[in-house]
Write a protein that holds these residues in place. Structure first.
Motif, PDB file in Angstrom:
ATOM      1  N   VAL A  84       3.564  13.177  -3.987  1.00  0.00           N
ATOM      2  CA  VAL A  84       2.439  13.441  -4.889  1.00  0.00           C
ATOM      3  C   VAL A  84       2.254  14.922  -5.176  1.00  0.00           C
ATOM      4  O   VAL A  84       1.453  15.290  -6.040  1.00  0.00           O
ATOM      5  N   VAL A 122       3.010  10.186   0.367  1.00  0.00           N
ATOM      6  CA  VAL A 122       1.931   9.273   0.750  1.00  0.00           C
ATOM      7  C   VAL A 122       2.398   7.823   0.673  1.00  0.00           C
ATOM      8  O   VAL A 122       3.101   7.435  -0.276  1.00  0.00           O
ATOM      9  N   THR A 130       0.669   4.104   0.452  1.00  0.00           N
ATOM     10  CA  THR A 130      -0.618   3.463   0.169  1.00  0.00           C
ATOM     11  C   THR A 130      -0.567   1.942   0.295  1.00  0.00           C
ATOM     12  O   THR A 130      -1.565   1.280   0.034  1.00  0.00           O
ATOM     13  N   SER A 135      -0.195   9.824   5.243  1.00  0.00           N
ATOM     14  CA  SER A 135       0.399  10.940   4.506  1.00  0.00           C
ATOM     15  C   SER A 135       1.288  11.780   5.404  1.00  0.00           C
ATOM     16  O   SER A 135       1.048  11.916   6.607  1.00  0.00           O
ATOM     17  N   VAL A 150      -6.110  12.273  -2.124  1.00  0.00           N
ATOM     18  CA  VAL A 150      -5.546  11.185  -1.333  1.00  0.00           C
ATOM     19  C   VAL A 150      -6.712  10.524  -0.603  1.00  0.00           C
ATOM     20  O   VAL A 150      -7.271  11.085   0.330  1.00  0.00           O
ATOM     21  N   VAL A 175      -3.529   7.003  -4.800  1.00  0.00           N
ATOM     22  CA  VAL A 175      -3.732   8.446  -4.958  1.00  0.00           C
ATOM     23  C   VAL A 175      -4.324   8.683  -6.336  1.00  0.00           C
ATOM     24  O   VAL A 175      -3.903   8.089  -7.333  1.00  0.00           O
TER      25      VAL A 175
END
Length: 286
Positions: free
Chosen positions: A6, A12, A14, A22, A199, A205
């Motif tokens: 990112v 990251v 998710t 992260s 984040v 994100v």
């Protein structure tokens, strides 16, 4: 598993049940922000993390199990606000709690319980702490909000802020460990940072637009509770009737969510917390 870069130094994940996880990569090692909830995910995450370098720090944004269970499988030193260490020493999830949870979300992990132990932070701070990884540094700041021991992590070089559950993109988290005035103050604190990438504790994100959206979700549920109080409803009645959308703990096509009784407990405890705080400070609903 889907790890997304990112910013120049930040990757990251998710897609796990539980908090976002992260990786911050510097020339002198790696720092992690939060760890996976499911033991199977935590072990897989460790293999991914090791591909980026040696882990020096693991930052826990609060003490909740979905941010800290995976500490056990990570390298480096665990870092948190001192209140997170205190909570994990005093109120760590019991073996019974973990067994009941794992039987639903990660059945194979039940066999790991005899060798598992809650790993508490080795490094703690009170107000602020900087972590250095050679060419980057991570700024940690104590910010009570989602819990009394929450923190914000900020990577100024990349314009990235890690909010934990102070801001979530997917839905509201539990309110049970917060005070409502801290909850709103923490959102204001996030807004004060210079960042382009946010984040969140849960969800995708995002950017600055998520902050006001999240604040409004909180105002909406606080307004419902305030209306119940004004209508003369008791605490029990409000807890029976008011609910907010929970996309954090429920399952989806990718994973099994929390047991229904646990989700119901989170909802009732959250409404009770908001009810008590609005009874003390009704202006928070405006």
């Amino acid at each position: 598993m889907s790890v997304t870069q990112v910013s120049p130094h930040v990757h990251v994940e998710t897609a796990y049940l539980g908090s976002n996880n992260s990786i911050i990569v510097g020339t002198d090692g790696v720092a992690l922000v939060d760890t996976p909830h499911k033991p199977a995910d935590a072990q897989a995450w460790r293999r991914v993390v090791d591909g980026f370098g040696t882990t020096r720090f693991v930052v826990n944004t609060d003490h909740h199990p979905d941010h800290t269970i995976g500490n056990f499988w990570m390298g480096g030193e665990v870092v948190s606000h001192r209140g997170t260490r205190d909570r994990l020493l005093r109120d760590a999830p019991t073996e019974e709690y973990l067994r009941d949870l794992f039987e639903v979300i990660d059945p194979d992990a039940v066999d790991l319980l005899p060798s598992y132990s809650v790993r508490v932070p080795e490094v703690v701070f009170q107000d602020r702490l900087d972590l250095h990884l050679g060419d980057v540094h991570l700024e940690l700041r104590f910010q009570p909000g989602h819990t009394a021991n929450s923190l914000l992590a900020y990577l100024p070089q990349d314009g990235v802020i890690f909010t934990g559950d102070i801001v979530c993109e997917s839905s509201l988290p539990s309110f049970q460990d917060c005070r409502l005035w801290d909850w709103f103050d923490a959102i204001d604190a996030v807004e004060s940072y210079d960042f382009d990438v946010l984040v969140p504790g849960h969800g995708e994100v995002t950017d600055r637009s998520a902050v006001e959206r999240y604040r409004q979700w909180g105002r909406d549920v606080a307004g419902e509770v305030a209306a119940a109080i004004d209508a003369g409803q008791t605490l029990e009645q409000a807890c029976d009737e008011i609910r907010f959308e929970d996309l954090i703990h429920v399952g989806n096509e990718d994973y099994t969510g929390y047991p229904d009784p646990l989700i119901e407990m989170f909802q009732r405890n959250s409404i009770a917390r908001i009810y008590h705080d609005l009874s003390e400070r009704p202006e928070l609903a405006r």
